[in-house]
Scaffold this motif. Structure first.
Motif, PDB file in Angstrom:
ATOM      1  N   ILE A 313       7.325 -18.852 -86.597  1.00  0.00           N
ATOM      2  CA  ILE A 313       8.549 -18.894 -85.777  1.00  0.00           C
ATOM      3  C   ILE A 313       9.044 -17.474 -85.463  1.00  0.00           C
ATOM      4  CG2 ILE A 313      10.998 -19.565 -85.787  1.00  0.00           C
ATOM      5  CD1 ILE A 313      10.029 -22.010 -87.575  1.00  0.00           C
ATOM      6  N   VAL A 314       9.024 -16.618 -86.460  1.00  0.00           N
ATOM      7  CA  VAL A 314       9.532 -15.242 -86.253  1.00  0.00           C
ATOM      8  C   VAL A 314       8.525 -14.411 -85.471  1.00  0.00           C
ATOM      9  CG1 VAL A 314      10.196 -13.116 -87.461  1.00  0.00           C
ATOM     10  CG2 VAL A 314      10.995 -15.324 -88.300  1.00  0.00           C
ATOM     11  N   GLY A 315       7.243 -14.624 -85.751  1.00  0.00           N
ATOM     12  CA  GLY A 315       6.193 -13.872 -85.047  1.00  0.00           C
ATOM     13  C   GLY A 315       5.537 -12.855 -85.969  1.00  0.00           C
ATOM     14  N   GLU A 316       4.196 -12.944 -86.049  1.00  0.00           N
ATOM     15  CA  GLU A 316       3.435 -12.007 -86.901  1.00  0.00           C
ATOM     16  C   GLU A 316       3.698 -10.554 -86.555  1.00  0.00           C
ATOM     17  OE1 GLU A 316      -0.778 -12.294 -87.158  1.00  0.00           O
ATOM     18  OE2 GLU A 316      -0.720 -14.408 -87.720  1.00  0.00           O
ATOM     19  N   THR A 317       3.834 -10.294 -85.255  1.00  0.00           N
ATOM     20  CA  THR A 317       3.959  -8.888 -84.832  1.00  0.00           C
ATOM     21  C   THR A 317       5.248  -8.259 -85.375  1.00  0.00           C
ATOM     22  OG1 THR A 317       4.914  -9.668 -82.783  1.00  0.00           O
ATOM     23  CG2 THR A 317       2.586  -9.058 -82.714  1.00  0.00           C
ATOM     24  N   VAL A 318       6.259  -9.077 -85.567  1.00  0.00           N
ATOM     25  CA  VAL A 318       7.522  -8.559 -86.107  1.00  0.00           C
ATOM     26  C   VAL A 318       7.270  -7.946 -87.490  1.00  0.00           C
ATOM     27  CG1 VAL A 318       9.787  -9.254 -87.019  1.00  0.00           C
ATOM     28  CG2 VAL A 318       8.996 -10.135 -84.809  1.00  0.00           C
ATOM     29  N   ILE A 319       6.515  -8.675 -88.320  1.00  0.00           N
ATOM     30  CA  ILE A 319       6.235  -8.190 -89.682  1.00  0.00           C
ATOM     31  C   ILE A 319       5.233  -7.035 -89.635  1.00  0.00           C
ATOM     32  CG2 ILE A 319       5.394  -8.857 -91.975  1.00  0.00           C
ATOM     33  CD1 ILE A 319       8.099 -10.113 -91.092  1.00  0.00           C
ATOM     34  N   ASN A 320       4.216  -7.171 -88.790  1.00  0.00           N
ATOM     35  CA  ASN A 320       3.215  -6.092 -88.689  1.00  0.00           C
ATOM     36  C   ASN A 320       3.848  -4.794 -88.206  1.00  0.00           C
ATOM     37  OD1 ASN A 320       1.113  -7.654 -89.588  1.00  0.00           O
ATOM     38  ND2 ASN A 320       0.507  -8.324 -87.537  1.00  0.00           N
ATOM     39  N   ASP A 321       4.757  -4.896 -87.254  1.00  0.00           N
ATOM     40  CA  ASP A 321       5.412  -3.681 -86.740  1.00  0.00           C
ATOM     41  C   ASP A 321       6.338  -3.060 -87.786  1.00  0.00           C
ATOM     42  OD1 ASP A 321       4.115  -4.108 -84.408  1.00  0.00           O
ATOM     43  OD2 ASP A 321       5.856  -4.819 -83.270  1.00  0.00           O
ATOM     44  N   ALA A 322       6.999  -3.916 -88.556  1.00  0.00           N
ATOM     45  CA  ALA A 322       7.958  -3.405 -89.559  1.00  0.00           C
ATOM     46  C   ALA A 322       7.235  -2.783 -90.754  1.00  0.00           C
ATOM     47  CB  ALA A 322       8.867  -4.536 -90.022  1.00  0.00           C
ATOM     48  N   HIS A 323       6.115  -3.411 -91.160  1.00  0.00           N
ATOM     49  CA  HIS A 323       5.410  -2.939 -92.368  1.00  0.00           C
ATOM     50  C   HIS A 323       3.901  -2.930 -92.119  1.00  0.00           C
ATOM     51  CE1 HIS A 323       9.076  -2.955 -94.752  1.00  0.00           C
ATOM     52  NE2 HIS A 323       9.369  -4.130 -94.206  1.00  0.00           N
ATOM     53  N   PRO A 324       3.451  -2.032 -91.257  1.00  0.00           N
ATOM     54  CA  PRO A 324       2.037  -2.052 -90.850  1.00  0.00           C
ATOM     55  C   PRO A 324       1.050  -1.811 -91.990  1.00  0.00           C
ATOM     56  CG  PRO A 324       3.162  -0.077 -90.037  1.00  0.00           C
ATOM     57  CD  PRO A 324       4.210  -0.973 -90.603  1.00  0.00           C
ATOM     58  N   GLU A 325       1.503  -1.194 -93.052  1.00  0.00           N
ATOM     59  CA  GLU A 325       0.577  -0.835 -94.134  1.00  0.00           C
ATOM     60  C   GLU A 325       0.406  -1.959 -95.165  1.00  0.00           C
ATOM     61  OE1 GLU A 325       4.656   0.035 -95.637  1.00  0.00           O
ATOM     62  OE2 GLU A 325       3.669  -0.018 -93.688  1.00  0.00           O
ATOM     63  N   ILE A 326       1.156  -3.038 -95.035  1.00  0.00           N
ATOM     64  CA  ILE A 326       1.146  -4.087 -96.075  1.00  0.00           C
ATOM     65  C   ILE A 326       0.213  -5.252 -95.693  1.00  0.00           C
ATOM     66  CG2 ILE A 326       2.553  -5.718 -97.396  1.00  0.00           C
ATOM     67  CD1 ILE A 326       3.294  -2.814 -97.921  1.00  0.00           C
ATOM     68  N   PRO A 327      -0.770  -5.557 -96.550  1.00  0.00           N
ATOM     69  CA  PRO A 327      -1.695  -6.676 -96.271  1.00  0.00           C
ATOM     70  C   PRO A 327      -1.072  -8.019 -96.654  1.00  0.00           C
ATOM     71  CG  PRO A 327      -2.323  -5.626 -98.325  1.00  0.00           C
ATOM     72  CD  PRO A 327      -1.109  -4.880 -97.827  1.00  0.00           C
ATOM     73  N   TRP A 328       0.031  -8.381 -96.018  1.00  0.00           N
ATOM     74  CA  TRP A 328       0.806  -9.563 -96.427  1.00  0.00           C
ATOM     75  C   TRP A 328       0.042 -10.869 -96.250  1.00  0.00           C
ATOM     76  CZ3 TRP A 328       1.543 -12.879 -92.352  1.00  0.00           C
ATOM     77  CH2 TRP A 328       1.468 -12.321 -91.069  1.00  0.00           C
ATOM     78  N   LYS A 329      -0.946 -10.871 -95.317  1.00  0.00           N
ATOM     79  CA  LYS A 329      -1.697 -12.124 -95.116  1.00  0.00           C
ATOM     80  C   LYS A 329      -2.508 -12.508 -96.345  1.00  0.00           C
ATOM     81  CE  LYS A 329      -2.070 -11.798 -90.147  1.00  0.00           C
ATOM     82  NZ  LYS A 329      -2.915 -11.502 -89.005  1.00  0.00           N
ATOM     83  N   ARG A 330      -2.761 -11.520 -97.207  1.00  0.00           N
ATOM     84  CA  ARG A 330      -3.488 -11.803 -98.447  1.00  0.00           C
ATOM     85  C   ARG A 330      -2.753 -12.858 -99.292  1.00  0.00           C
ATOM     86  NH1 ARG A 330      -7.798 -13.165-100.556  1.00  0.00           N
ATOM     87  NH2 ARG A 330      -8.137 -12.598-102.728  1.00  0.00           N
ATOM     88  N   GLN A 331      -1.439 -12.934 -99.150  1.00  0.00           N
ATOM     89  CA  GLN A 331      -0.683 -13.956 -99.890  1.00  0.00           C
ATOM     90  C   GLN A 331      -1.192 -15.355 -99.526  1.00  0.00           C
ATOM     91  OE1 GLN A 331       3.671 -13.468 -99.770  1.00  0.00           O
ATOM     92  NE2 GLN A 331       3.348 -11.320 -99.259  1.00  0.00           N
TER      93      GLN A 331
END
Ligand code: SF4
Ligand code: SF4
Length: 340
Positions: A313-331
């Motif tokens: 709903i928020v959009g992946e790019t929002v998180i990627n742009d805010a924290h590009p260095e974090i591999p959050w999808k690993r969760q």
């Protein structure tokens, strides 16, 4: 309860619209609990000085919904590792009251999940890659069911924070929080140490020792990096080492959430607020940069489903742009690998 089911209600920026959205979600949700059951509402009332935490009006709405079902709600959060307004239970309750998370406003008690001294904890045996035991607040044994009320926002170490993080860091004891953050080896600041011996008392391996009238010593060869000494030092005299492989950190976060979910999953529902979506978490003081418009509320019956829906709903790019260095999808990939 359907693990894959998501209920989403959009809102505008007004509080009235947001309350409407929350009521809409709640009206479609069910809890597998009978009248008279106690329900722990797990939420984060914000670090002192933080300006972006969820206002208590939404928690009050949830409390009213539970009470209308003749349930007995209380809200809770655990103590944290770092100094600030939540390091011990007494401070945490003052911080909660400062943010109007108090009984006379909410209509239910406010509690600390790991006790006023942070020692009210329980160890859960698990068999994951990183953890064979997960230590969490004993409150997990003190409610008939739970409602996980999460605030979706960015996070400097996990990319985003919502349901998985609320279950993981949120239920974790201080030692478990440290275990997730680093393979911690204690480093003493003698200027702060009062030679109380607490670190020696809690050390499970004997790696911490102290001769009479001397500062404690830590044998790093026998230290298992459990962080108990760091978490329990009353003077914050032991340095927290935050250096860790950030991908491993995502996995540890998921393992702790999965351990908690194993115990409470069948008696728990989740509500996530997609409001005040800022770059950094509610643990940090300050007014953080907004990274997305308010979206509304979602309801769910599984934390991984809830967080995947929130990201969509928020959009992946929002998180990627805010924290590009974090591999959050690993969760998400790791949650699937361990059957969470
Ligand atoms: S618990 Fe903290 S203050 Fe007490 S002896 Fe250990 S390092 Fe020093
Ligand atoms: S980290 Fe754990 S094992 Fe190491 S000194 Fe501290 S309490 Fe002992």
């Amino acid at each position: 309860m359907d693990d894959k089911r998501i209920i989403f209600r959009e809102s505008t920026l007004s509080e009235a619209s947001q309350i409407d959205a929350l009521r809409g979600v709640l009206s479609e949700m069910s809890l597998p609990l009978s009248a008279g059951s106690s329900v722990g509402i797990k939420l984060h009332w914000g670090e002192i000085g933080n300006k972006n935490f969820l206002p208590p009006v939404y928690a009050r709405e949830v409390v009213n919904w539970l009470k209308a079902k003749k349930l007995k709600p209380f809200i809770f959060d655990n103590t944290v590792l770092y100094s600030g307004g939540r390091r011990d239970g007494k401070q945490a309750l003052i911080t909660a009251a400062t943010h109007n998370y108090k009984e006379d406003y909410l209509g239910c008690p406010v509690r600390i999940g790991d006790g006023l001294d942070g020692k009210h904890v329980v160890d859960i045996p698990v068999s994951y890659k990183h953890f064979k035991e997960v230590q969490i607040g004993k409150i997990i044994n003190e409610a008939d069911g739970f409602l996980i009320l999460s605030h979706f926002k960015g996070h400097m170490e996990t990319g985003f924070g919502a349901a998985i993080k609320n279950l993981s860091m949120g239920f974790a004891s201080r030692a478990q929080k440290q275990r997730m953050h680093a393979d911690a080896k204690p480093s003493l600041n003698k200027k702060k140490c009062i030679m109380c011996g607490e670190c020696v008392r809690v050390c499970p391996t004997g790696a911490a020792s102290m001769a009479e009238n001397e500062y404690p010593m830590y044998n790093l060869d026998t230290c298992i990096g459990c962080a108990q000494c760091i978490a329990m030092c009353p003077e914050v005299a032991l340095k927290i080492i935050w250096e860790t492989d950030i991908k491993v950190f995502q996995e540890k976060l998921v393992e702790t959430a999965a351990a908690v979910w194993k115990i409470i999953g069948k008696k728990t529902v989740l509500i996530t607020a997609l409001l005040n979506i800022v770059k950094d978490c509610d643990c940090l003081p300050g007014n953080h940069r907004t990274i997305a418009q308010d979206k509304g509320f979602i309801g769910a019956y599984h934390p991984v489903t809830a967080d995947e829906a929130a990201i969509k709903i928020v959009g992946e790019t929002v998180i990627n742009d805010a924290h590009p260095e974090i591999p959050w999808k690993r969760q998400f990939t790791y949650a699937r690998e361990i059957g969470f």
